[in-house]
Design an enzyme around this catalytic site. Structure first.
Site, PDB file in Angstrom:
ATOM      1  N   ASP A  20       0.782  -1.241   0.000  1.00  0.00           N
ATOM      2  CA  ASP A  20       0.000   0.000   0.000  1.00  0.00           C
ATOM      3  C   ASP A  20       0.819   1.299   0.000  1.00  0.00           C
ATOM      4  OD1 ASP A  20      -1.991  -1.905   0.205  1.00  0.00           O
ATOM      5  OD2 ASP A  20      -2.744  -1.252   2.153  1.00  0.00           O
TER       6      ASP A  20
ATOM      7  N   ASP B 166      -4.503  -0.734  -1.812  1.00  0.00           N
ATOM      8  CA  ASP B 166      -5.788  -0.558  -1.141  1.00  0.00           C
ATOM      9  C   ASP B 166      -6.735   0.052  -2.184  1.00  0.00           C
ATOM     10  OD1 ASP B 166      -6.755  -1.050   1.535  1.00  0.00           O
ATOM     11  OD2 ASP B 166      -6.905   1.114   1.883  1.00  0.00           O
TER      12      ASP B 166
ATOM     13  N   HIS C 126     -10.749   0.842  -2.683  1.00  0.00           N
ATOM     14  CA  HIS C 126     -12.120   0.825  -2.138  1.00  0.00           C
ATOM     15  C   HIS C 126     -13.125   1.484  -3.075  1.00  0.00           C
ATOM     16  CE1 HIS C 126     -10.330  -0.398   1.606  1.00  0.00           C
ATOM     17  NE2 HIS C 126      -9.759   0.758   1.855  1.00  0.00           N
TER      18      HIS C 126
ATOM     19  N   HIS D 236     -17.443   2.777   0.556  1.00  0.00           N
ATOM     20  CA  HIS D 236     -16.933   1.618   1.298  1.00  0.00           C
ATOM     21  C   HIS D 236     -17.320   1.661   2.781  1.00  0.00           C
ATOM     22  CE1 HIS D 236     -13.626  -1.092   2.911  1.00  0.00           C
ATOM     23  NE2 HIS D 236     -14.254  -1.822   2.004  1.00  0.00           N
TER      24      HIS D 236
ATOM     25  N   HIS E 143     -10.445   7.120   1.494  1.00  0.00           N
ATOM     26  CA  HIS E 143      -9.067   6.978   1.000  1.00  0.00           C
ATOM     27  C   HIS E 143      -9.026   5.891  -0.062  1.00  0.00           C
ATOM     28  CE1 HIS E 143      -9.422   3.831   4.063  1.00  0.00           C
ATOM     29  NE2 HIS E 143      -8.513   3.165   3.372  1.00  0.00           N
TER      30      HIS E 143
ATOM     31  N   LYS F 228      -6.970  -4.897  -2.767  1.00  0.00           N
ATOM     32  CA  LYS F 228      -7.715  -5.407  -1.611  1.00  0.00           C
ATOM     33  C   LYS F 228      -8.639  -4.329  -1.065  1.00  0.00           C
ATOM     34  CE  LYS F 228      -3.958  -4.325   1.545  1.00  0.00           C
ATOM     35  NZ  LYS F 228      -4.695  -3.288   2.298  1.00  0.00           N
TER      36      LYS F 228
ATOM     37  N   CYS G 145      -1.878  -2.517   7.923  1.00  0.00           N
ATOM     38  CA  CYS G 145      -1.836  -3.538   6.860  1.00  0.00           C
ATOM     39  C   CYS G 145      -0.557  -4.367   6.852  1.00  0.00           C
ATOM     40  CB  CYS G 145      -2.096  -2.885   5.509  1.00  0.00           C
ATOM     41  SG  CYS G 145      -3.811  -2.308   5.367  1.00  0.00           S
TER      42      CYS G 145
HETATM   43  C1  VGL Z   1      -4.593   0.863   5.668  1.00  0.00           C
HETATM   44  C2  VGL Z   1      -6.124   1.851   7.051  1.00  0.00           C
HETATM   45  C3  VGL Z   1      -7.116   1.685   6.110  1.00  0.00           C
HETATM   46  C4  VGL Z   1      -3.182   0.421   5.443  1.00  0.00           C
HETATM   47  C5  VGL Z   1      -5.571   0.666   4.713  1.00  0.00           C
HETATM   48  O1  VGL Z   1      -2.767   0.239   4.272  1.00  0.00           O
HETATM   49  O2  VGL Z   1      -2.433   0.249   6.440  1.00  0.00           O
HETATM   50  N1  VGL Z   1      -4.870   1.431   6.827  1.00  0.00           N
HETATM   51  N2  VGL Z   1      -6.820   1.086   4.941  1.00  0.00           N
HETATM   52 ZN    ZN Z   2      -8.251   1.130   3.366  1.00  0.00          ZN
END
Ligand code: VGL
Ligand code: ZN
Length: 211
Positions: free
Chosen positions: A17, A55, A57, A61, A90, A115, A160
């Site tokens: 990510d 990431d 979404h 979401h 995000h 994801k 993550c």
């Molecule tokens: C993440 C919060 C929400 C991450 C992803 O990549 O750590 N954190 N979505």
């Molecule tokens: Zn996320």
């Protein structure tokens, strides 16, 4: 410690990510998140096998506070699969904030795994969605490719990266986290992540151990 781990067909570098929204100026910035992009790009040159996650979404979401009227970012709620922290919007599919950081340069990455793409469920781990049951397919990919060790980098260390490292270990991979190639959302979170890693036998590397 071997300087050659990346040149093994048993080792895969997993880049979690490293996207604009998780960097300063983005909607869910991880302090210093942008600093890891050039470092991971250099590290990746030492690995024959690289997988990146993104990431990704939908705009409504379930993890977004904006999807729950009256709720604010960083509050927690109960969703059918368990507790969920509500985040600012995000990494919306196709939006600029979901792009990889421009300094992330890994043309030989063989797989980009997206994801969190289902509206009703979040996915911190690259292996399972947050119900802890629904697989993303990454385990099958890594096993079929014959990888034994997963070397982890990216954002955020305490979300993550942590969930991915713990799942990788549970699934039977040898796991290493490259400390200087990760950044955490919160400092307390990063301490408890390293404590957990020590307990379960996740190795702690620095880029200098590899390059
Ligand atoms: C993440 C919060 C929400 C991450 C992803 O990549 O750590 N954190 N979505
Ligand atoms: Zn996320």
């Amino acid at each position: 410690m071997s300087k050659l781990i990346g040149r093994s067909d048993a080792d895969v570098l997993l880049v979690i990510d490293v996207q604009r929204d998780f960097c300063p100026g983005g909607s869910l910035p991880v302090p210093g998140g942008d600093e890891v992009a050039p470092l991971i790009s250099r590290l990746a040159q030492a690995f024959d096998h690289v997988v990146m996650t993104q990431d990704w979404h939908p705009p409504d979401h379930a993890s977004f506070a904006s999807s729950h009227p009256g709720r604010k970012p960083f509050e927690e709620i109960d969703l059918p699969y368990g507790r969920q922290i509500l985040w600012p919007d995000h990494c919306v599919q196709g939006a600029g904030g979901a792009d990889f950081h421009p300094a992330l340069d890994i043309p030989h990455a063989a797989l980009v795994l997206r994801k969190g793409h289902r509206r009703d469920i979040d996915s911190y781990s690259a292996f399972f969605e947050n119900d802890r049951r629904t697989p993303t397919g990454l385990c099958g990919y890594l096993r079929e490719r014959g990888f034994a060790r997963v070397v982890l980098t990216g954002l955020a260390l305490d979300v993550c990266v942590r969930w991915t490292a713990e799942d990788a270990k549970r699934l039977g991979f040898s796991v290493a986290v490259v400390e200087d190639a990760c950044r955490a959302l919160g400092l307390a979170g990063s301490t408890s992540a390293w404590n957990s890693f020590r307990e379960i036998g996740v190795d702690r590397f620095a880029t200098a151990d590899i390059l």
